[in-house]
Design an enzyme around this catalytic site. Structure first.
Site, short mmCIF file in Angstrom:
data_model
loop_
_atom_site.label_atom_id
_atom_site.label_comp_id
_atom_site.label_asym_id
_atom_site.label_seq_id
_atom_site.Cartn_x
_atom_site.Cartn_y
_atom_site.Cartn_z
CE LYS A 203 -3.47 2.50 2.69
NZ LYS A 203 -4.44 2.43 3.78
CE LYS A 256 -5.94 1.97 -0.51
NZ LYS A 256 -6.26 2.12 0.86
C1 PBG Z 1 -7.34 3.46 5.74
C2 PBG Z 1 -7.59 3.35 4.28
C3 PBG Z 1 -7.40 4.30 3.26
C4 PBG Z 1 -7.88 3.75 2.09
C5 PBG Z 1 -8.31 2.47 2.40
N1 PBG Z 1 -8.12 2.23 3.76
C6 PBG Z 1 -6.94 5.69 3.34
C7 PBG Z 1 -5.57 6.02 3.72
O1 PBG Z 1 -4.70 5.17 3.87
O2 PBG Z 1 -5.39 7.21 3.94
C8 PBG Z 1 -7.92 4.44 0.76
C9 PBG Z 1 -8.98 3.97 -0.15
C10 PBG Z 1 -9.33 4.91 -1.24
O3 PBG Z 1 -8.69 5.95 -1.48
O4 PBG Z 1 -10.31 4.59 -1.94
N2 PBG Z 1 -6.06 3.37 6.16
#
Ligand code: PBG
Length: 335
Positions: A203, A256
């Protein structure tokens, strides 16, 4: 493939002459059965709060969420992913693991009404922390630090809470080191050895998450997430992250965002062969929606094309805010 051995009269256009012929030789297919639709749950009744930066996406009370999940399921979407917007935030993210919290409440309702629907509970602390970071923080003269190990117990407790409520899969998105192991151990000790973990393994710290933070009300009050989410420059490190999570017990792994990281979807799938998910995140959705609303691009064609590209790169599963629309479009006109 040895291109030098091609038949000299090879004419690739022979196989492109009709829609049926093109479908017959298509190497990749996009199907509704591979899609996961994310939802933002908040307390209340008959509540549909539009998310300004994500047209078509709402914060929903459980009754309204059930209505939209039912429609998506009927269209052929097999799974949903749940995010919670709590009524209270604090420094211990208490609402993330409260049995009466918004996510367990929604899980129980969905399980009761739609037993066939696969429920994936996102596991993170940022929506529940008053400071908006994904872990416990420590503040001193050097600034704000997100503490790794003290966060693990809270993430494991949250996962267990969702499994107890009936979640089919838990999906940690916090990026703390060692969370998959901590979650696996607590689930196993508590009789949930059959609950799979979908790890947000690679991520990246991404500007594509902007609209999500409006939707989930989870923007950090200070600093950013670069101390725990990955640097966009690093591919080898992403493979190490995936290897670690698999070793700790992840059953499925995620890359992601999706579109800007197709190289990693490809490499993760080829290198590990595990069920691989791609998350087409909020900013990816927003940019297609916005250009579509301006009449600058064909929204439907672009959603179909980009999601097919994620499949071609190697994604088995795609988490996407366009899941219900895609399922309907694919029914009208299979890819
Ligand atoms: C929580 C999380 C996030 C997303 C999914 N889980 C946001 C982040 O890390 O700030 C992003 C999903 C999206 O942008 O659609 N940690």
């Amino acid at each position: 493939m040895n291109v030098h051995g091609l038949f000299p009269q090879y004419r690739p256009r022979r196989l492109r002459q009709t829609p049926a012929l093109r479908r017959l030789v298509a190497e990749t297919r996009l199907s509704a059965s591979q899609l996961v639709l994310p939802f933002f749950a908040r307390a209340g009744k008959k509540l549909r709060v539009p998310v300004a930066s994500m047209p078509g996406v709402f914060q929903l009370s459980p009754d309204e969420l059930l209505r939209d999940a039912t429609a998506a399921h009927q269209a052929g979407v097999p799974a949903v992913m749940l995010f919670g917007i709590p009524e209270r935030k604090d420094e211990q993210a208490s609402e993330a693991y409260a049995k009466t919290g918004i996510v367990p409440e929604t899980i129980r309702l969905l399980k009761q009404e739609l037993p066939e629907l696969i429920i994936i509970a996102d596991v993170c602390l940022c929506e529940y922390m008053s400071h908006g970071h994904c872990g416990v923080i420590h503040q001193d003269a050097r600034g704000t630090r997100v503490l790794n190990d003290p966060s693990l117990a809270l993430l494991a407790k949250s996962s267990l809470c969702y499994a107890e409520a009936g979640a089919d899969i838990v999906a940690p998105s916090d990026m703390m080191d060692g969370r998959v192991q901590a979650i696996r151990q607590l689930l196993d000790r508590s009789g949930f050895e059959d609950t799979p973990i979908l790890s947000y393994a690679a991520k990246f710290a991404s500007a594509f998450y902007g609209p999500f933070r409006d939707a989930a009300e989870s923007t950090p009050k200070s600093g950013d997430r670069r101390g725990y989410q990955m640097d966009a420059a690093n591919a080898e490190e992403a493979l190490r992250e995936v290897a670690l999570d698999i070793r700790e017990g992840a059953d499925m792994v995620m890359v992601k965002p999706a579109l800007a990281y197709l190289d990693l979807i490809y490499r993760v799938k080829t290198e590990f062969g595990y069920p691989t998910a791609a998350y087409a995140v909020s900013g990816e959705y927003a940019q297609i929606k916005a250009a579509g609303q301006l009449g600058w691009i064909n929204e439907k064609a672009l959603f179909l094309e980009t999601h097919l590209a994620m499949r071609r790169a190697g994604a088995d599963i795609i988490i996407t805010y366009a899941a219900a629309d895609l399922a309907r479009w694919l029914k009208e006109d299979p890819a």
